[in-house]
Design a protein around this motif. Sequence first.
Motif, PDB file in Angstrom:
ATOM      1  N   VAL A  80      36.786  31.754 -21.385  1.00 56.09           N
ATOM      2  CA  VAL A  80      37.164  31.726 -19.972  1.00 56.09           C
ATOM      3  C   VAL A  80      36.332  32.735 -19.174  1.00 56.09           C
ATOM      4  N   LYS A  81      36.236  33.970 -19.676  1.00 59.53           N
ATOM      5  CA  LYS A  81      35.468  35.011 -18.963  1.00 59.53           C
ATOM      6  C   LYS A  81      34.004  34.619 -18.805  1.00 59.53           C
ATOM      7  N   GLY A  82      33.463  34.004 -19.842  1.00 55.40           N
ATOM      8  CA  GLY A  82      32.067  33.588 -19.795  1.00 55.40           C
ATOM      9  C   GLY A  82      31.867  32.261 -19.097  1.00 55.40           C
ATOM     10  N   LYS A  83      32.987  31.650 -18.646  1.00 57.37           N
ATOM     11  CA  LYS A  83      32.953  30.350 -17.947  1.00 57.37           C
ATOM     12  C   LYS A  83      32.248  29.280 -18.795  1.00 57.37           C
ATOM     13  N   TRP A 144      42.244  26.509 -21.266  1.00 55.36           N
ATOM     14  CA  TRP A 144      40.792  26.592 -21.051  1.00 55.36           C
ATOM     15  C   TRP A 144      40.196  25.201 -20.880  1.00 55.36           C
ATOM     16  N   SER A 145      40.561  24.264 -21.749  1.00 53.29           N
ATOM     17  CA  SER A 145      39.978  22.916 -21.692  1.00 53.29           C
ATOM     18  C   SER A 145      40.301  22.232 -20.367  1.00 53.29           C
ATOM     19  N   ALA A 146      41.500  22.443 -19.850  1.00 56.28           N
ATOM     20  CA  ALA A 146      41.892  21.815 -18.582  1.00 56.28           C
ATOM     21  C   ALA A 146      41.151  22.437 -17.398  1.00 56.28           C
ATOM     22  N   GLU A 147      40.896  23.729 -17.507  1.00 53.62           N
ATOM     23  CA  GLU A 147      40.281  24.454 -16.386  1.00 53.62           C
ATOM     24  C   GLU A 147      38.767  24.313 -16.335  1.00 53.62           C
ATOM     25  N   PHE A 148      38.150  24.043 -17.498  1.00 52.59           N
ATOM     26  CA  PHE A 148      36.688  24.063 -17.549  1.00 52.59           C
ATOM     27  C   PHE A 148      36.080  22.720 -17.943  1.00 52.59           C
TER      28      PHE A 148
END
Length: 323
Positions: A80-83, A144-148
């Motif tokens: 997440v931090k590393g996008k 994470w999967s939903a956000e990215f």
Amino acid sequence: MRKAAVANTAKTLEKLEKSVQAGKYYEAQQMYKSIHTRYITAQKYGEALDILQSGASVQLKHNQVTCGAELAVLFVETLVKGKYPFSHENLDRVRSIYADFPQIALPHHLMEDDDDMQKLSEALVAAKTRVEGCSSFLKAAIRWSAEFGGPRRGSPELHDMLAEYMYSQSPEPDMVKVSMHFVRGNCPEKFASILVNFMGKCYPGEDDVAIARAVLMYLSLGNLRDANFLVDEMRKQLILKQLEFPSTELMTFVNYLLQTLEREAVPLFKILRQKYKSSIDRESLFDELLDGIAERFYGLQKRSGLQGMFGDFFKMMGGEMVA
């Protein structure tokens, strides 16, 4: 320069792995976290991910679930931090860590002497630790999967992993949570197998409720196809095992409901809810799910404000929350 950095990372990983192999779990854990923090501060997210993935896997392979789960969650937080985008490569890394979580069959029979009772107690505590650790990791991965870049409700494969682990490793699995993740997965055949297995060990009267809950959850997501597949697949599997599908009023309601939703039949939908009210009332969640089904299939407004626990649950089912 890059080659030197890779070589240094490889040496560090080898040193830490040897520390774990020597039983120095806590010392190694502190080192994994310390090095991870240094990499994050320097925004070297790739190196941080390598350290965390290796550490999580090594700790888990040595049955250090609490340590491994902590590093696994940090791994996702670093994605997440590393996008980092949701991709096959990154999903493979999550899948690899998940594969290292211990899967241990639980004892089914209580023992007689104190020694055996102590072992059973320890096994139950260990099972709870495994489930909590793996759940924290996979729920973070789903978010994470939903956000990215993944599906709106999170990766179906991750939902299936979580549902299967929760069911297989929990001494008393929470079938509401297990079902909630399976219906957002893509393995209705596996879900059918889990429900057939559950029928063989649940209390009387729980089997038809579990099946109805699963069907209604699929329908609340607008997924009529998998709702029908689940019932058909369960019937097939039960026949092979020479077992019978539950024959109750609740199952009759589910059967009629599936047929009704194939066409525009709002009056019949309302009649069914009234006629089978006593069966629907066996599970508090059913009315909430049926309100959602009415809105999904017929555009009818929910009858209640969806307050409290079930309101929150319905938001989760609708995708506003992913874990």
